[in-house]
Scaffold this motif. Structure first.
Motif, PDB file in Angstrom:
ATOM      1  N   GLN A  13       0.949  -1.168  -0.031  1.00  0.00           N
ATOM      2  CA  GLN A  13      -0.109  -0.035  -0.187  1.00  0.00           C
ATOM      3  C   GLN A  13       0.859   1.304   0.189  1.00  0.00           C
ATOM      4  OE1 GLN A  13      -2.486  -0.345   3.465  1.00  0.00           O
ATOM      5  NE2 GLN A  13      -4.204  -1.779   2.477  1.00  0.00           N
ATOM      6  N   TYR A  70       0.822   5.533   0.381  1.00  0.00           N
ATOM      7  CA  TYR A  70       0.065   6.657   0.542  1.00  0.00           C
ATOM      8  C   TYR A  70       0.816   7.878   0.320  1.00  0.00           C
ATOM      9  CZ  TYR A  70      -2.712   3.318   3.276  1.00  0.00           C
ATOM     10  OH  TYR A  70      -3.510   2.199   3.808  1.00  0.00           O
ATOM     11  N   ASN A 130      -6.362   2.211   8.511  1.00  0.00           N
ATOM     12  CA  ASN A 130      -6.559   1.505   7.457  1.00  0.00           C
ATOM     13  C   ASN A 130      -5.638   0.216   7.037  1.00  0.00           C
ATOM     14  OD1 ASN A 130      -8.235   1.703   5.041  1.00  0.00           O
ATOM     15  ND2 ASN A 130      -6.298   1.766   3.761  1.00  0.00           N
ATOM     16  N   VAL A 131      -4.157   0.394   7.407  1.00  0.00           N
ATOM     17  CA  VAL A 131      -3.303  -0.562   7.448  1.00  0.00           C
ATOM     18  C   VAL A 131      -3.762  -1.785   8.391  1.00  0.00           C
ATOM     19  CG1 VAL A 131      -1.074  -1.373   7.948  1.00  0.00           C
ATOM     20  CG2 VAL A 131      -1.441   0.801   6.679  1.00  0.00           C
ATOM     21  N   THR A 143      -6.318  -4.152   7.074  1.00  0.00           N
ATOM     22  CA  THR A 143      -5.741  -4.859   5.950  1.00  0.00           C
ATOM     23  C   THR A 143      -5.099  -5.916   6.581  1.00  0.00           C
ATOM     24  OG1 THR A 143      -5.599  -2.853   4.344  1.00  0.00           O
ATOM     25  CG2 THR A 143      -4.411  -4.967   3.648  1.00  0.00           C
ATOM     26  N   VAL A 178       1.367  -6.761   5.001  1.00  0.00           N
ATOM     27  CA  VAL A 178       1.324  -5.410   4.455  1.00  0.00           C
ATOM     28  C   VAL A 178       2.908  -4.869   4.571  1.00  0.00           C
ATOM     29  CG1 VAL A 178       0.178  -3.316   4.707  1.00  0.00           C
ATOM     30  CG2 VAL A 178      -0.977  -5.160   5.279  1.00  0.00           C
ATOM     31  N   VAL A 184       4.182  -1.025   3.430  1.00  0.00           N
ATOM     32  CA  VAL A 184       3.527   0.272   3.156  1.00  0.00           C
ATOM     33  C   VAL A 184       4.681   0.988   2.677  1.00  0.00           C
ATOM     34  CG1 VAL A 184       2.381   2.273   4.166  1.00  0.00           C
ATOM     35  CG2 VAL A 184       1.819  -0.014   5.209  1.00  0.00           C
ATOM     36  N   VAL A 194       4.565  -5.193  10.070  1.00  0.00           N
ATOM     37  CA  VAL A 194       4.179  -4.416   9.165  1.00  0.00           C
ATOM     38  C   VAL A 194       5.472  -3.385   8.605  1.00  0.00           C
ATOM     39  CG1 VAL A 194       2.796  -2.295   8.396  1.00  0.00           C
ATOM     40  CG2 VAL A 194       1.919  -3.968  10.150  1.00  0.00           C
ATOM     41  N   VAL A 241       7.284  -0.492   6.820  1.00  0.00           N
ATOM     42  CA  VAL A 241       6.940   0.939   6.453  1.00  0.00           C
ATOM     43  C   VAL A 241       8.250   1.533   5.707  1.00  0.00           C
ATOM     44  CG1 VAL A 241       6.047   3.244   6.957  1.00  0.00           C
ATOM     45  CG2 VAL A 241       5.504   1.084   8.223  1.00  0.00           C
ATOM     46  N   SER A 252      -7.673   7.483   0.194  1.00  0.00           N
ATOM     47  CA  SER A 252      -7.557   7.092   1.648  1.00  0.00           C
ATOM     48  C   SER A 252      -8.724   7.870   2.454  1.00  0.00           C
ATOM     49  CB  SER A 252      -5.941   7.641   1.851  1.00  0.00           C
ATOM     50  OG  SER A 252      -5.841   8.983   1.592  1.00  0.00           O
TER      51      SER A 252
END
Length: 410
Positions: A6, A8, A25-26, A29, A36, A38, A130, A132, A231
């Motif tokens: 994802q 953003y 939102n993360v 998911t 995920v 990001v 996750v 990032v 978003s």
């Protein structure tokens, strides 16, 4: 368990409240059973602020140092999102480009991704973290920080999706998909549910701002589906896919899918270039400065002299002026003309090649509105015209209406 990447953009992480919304939102998911990754842009306005600081010190700052400066924006956003995720009880880690192993060439300000070392990514995914990642940046072979150009986080995300073999790459932005035209200019614009990579690539190249063209190109090359979502509101967004079996009813009149536009362009006309060698030298000089030419048209006079017409972005006008001054010292040309404040308007669709007479219909529509066409270019997927920018809104609205794009199914 599927891997989802994802991305953003700046408006999606433009404040702490927006970052917390992205965190939720993360998490949603993750709770759906996905792993995920990001990819984030800098917070809205931050890159412009950093560039402004640099140019106050030097009107043309070192490109290496400018990349070093601009890359700091993403470090802030990825740290803040990771803090928000950890505070909510989710294991997460933020990683800069060199930590992920995003290797690029050394073209500062417009670098291209060459490879991604997935070892660190795989370790984090195995630990159910996750991940990032800072978008927009990479490192070259000498460990210099590089940036990928405006919109480069899109490319970072698609490349990351390919590297981790994700199911799809989701691009979250401030609009809920890709539209038949800019909805801010055309009230009747409709969201396109599914479109091909080829269409999306042409749209991005011709001015549609939802996706960066390099990102679409990367997805096309590696068959990575890209979904554009908002978003700010739920929805299925628009899917860009390799499959070209799109139902005929998804195209408007005569195969047109969308009307794109690009502003702040400059039309350049160079008449009477003395020879092919001179022309080749001119293009070499332009290429060395990283100036992108569009809608290039060449004609040859009886005397063998060459006339050129092409479009560049207004930000490159000073570079081009300097090039032409240098060029004139070594070669003869008759004259040059620079038309500022022009815009490019394009009708796009996979069905264009199947319909004769579309160029005439575009020109007739504009002529009825007394809009003069300064340059025209066609391909199998697009018909583009250059017009005076003052007529942009009228041109887009009329073409959108003529090709009946408001009637595309929801």
């Amino acid at each position: 368990m599927a891997v989802i990447v994802q991305k953003y953009g700046g408006t999606s992480v433009g404040s702490l409240a927006r970052i917390e919304a992205v965190a939720e939102n993360v998490i949603a998911t993750v709770r759906q059973g996905h792993q995920v990754v990001v990819v984030l842009s800098a917070m809205s306005g931050e890159t412009n602020r950093l560039v402004s600081l640099a140019t106050q010190l030097d009107a043309q700052p070192s490109t290496r140092e400018l990349d070093m400066l601009m890359a700091s924006g993403e470090q802030v956003s990825i740290s803040l999102l990771t803090i928000a995720l950890i505070q909510r009880g989710f294991s997460a880690v933020s990683l800069l480009a060199h930590q992920v192993g995003i290797r690029t060439n050394n073209h500062f300000g417009r670098a291209r991704i060459e490879s991604i070392d997935t070892k660190r990514l795989e370790q984090a995914l195995e630990q159910e973290q996750v991940i990032v990642v800072a978008g927009f940046q990479g490192v070259d072979n000498e460990a210099n920080i590089t940036t990928l150009g405006r919109g480069g986080s899109d490319t970072s995300a698609v490349a990351m999706a390919v590297a981790v073999q994700a199911n799809e790459c989701q691009i979250f932005t401030d609009v809920n998909g890709i539209y038949t035209s800019d909805p801010r200019l055309v009230e009747q614009a409709r969201k396109i549910e599914v479109l091909t990579f080829e269409e999306a690539l042409v749209m991005a190249s011709l001015g549609a701002k939802v996706l960066q063209n390099r990102a679409v190109e990367y997805g096309l090359r590696h068959n990575m589906p890209i979904r554009v979502l908002s978003s700010f509101e739920p929805g299925e967004g628009s899917l860009v896919t390799h499959k070209d079996t799109i139902a005929a009813e998804l195209c408007g009149n005569q195969g047109i899918t969308s009307i794109a536009h690009h502003q702040h362009d400059i039309l350049v006309i160079i008449n009477g270039i003395e020879s092919d060698i001179a022309m080749a030298n001119l293009f070499t000089l332009i290429g060395e400065q990283g100036i992108e030419l569009e809608m290039l048209n060449k004609s040859v006079l009886n005397a063998g002299q060459i006339n050129l017409q092409f479009v560049i972005h207004s930000k490159d006008q000073t570079k081009l002026t300097n090039i032409l001054q240098k060029f004139k010292k070594n070669y003869c040309i008759k004259d040059t003309q620079i038309h500022t404040n022009v815009a490019k308007v394009s009708a796009i669709g996979v069905g264009i090649k199947a319909y004769a007479g579309l160029v005439g219909e575009v020109l007739t529509t504009l002529a009825k509105e007394q809009i003069k066409v300064l340059l025209i270019s066609t391909s199998e997927l697009s018909i583009s015209v250059v017009i005076d920018e003052v007529h942009l809104n009228t041109a887009i609205s009329r073409l959108h209406q003529v090709f009946d794009l408001a009637s595309l199914p929801k």
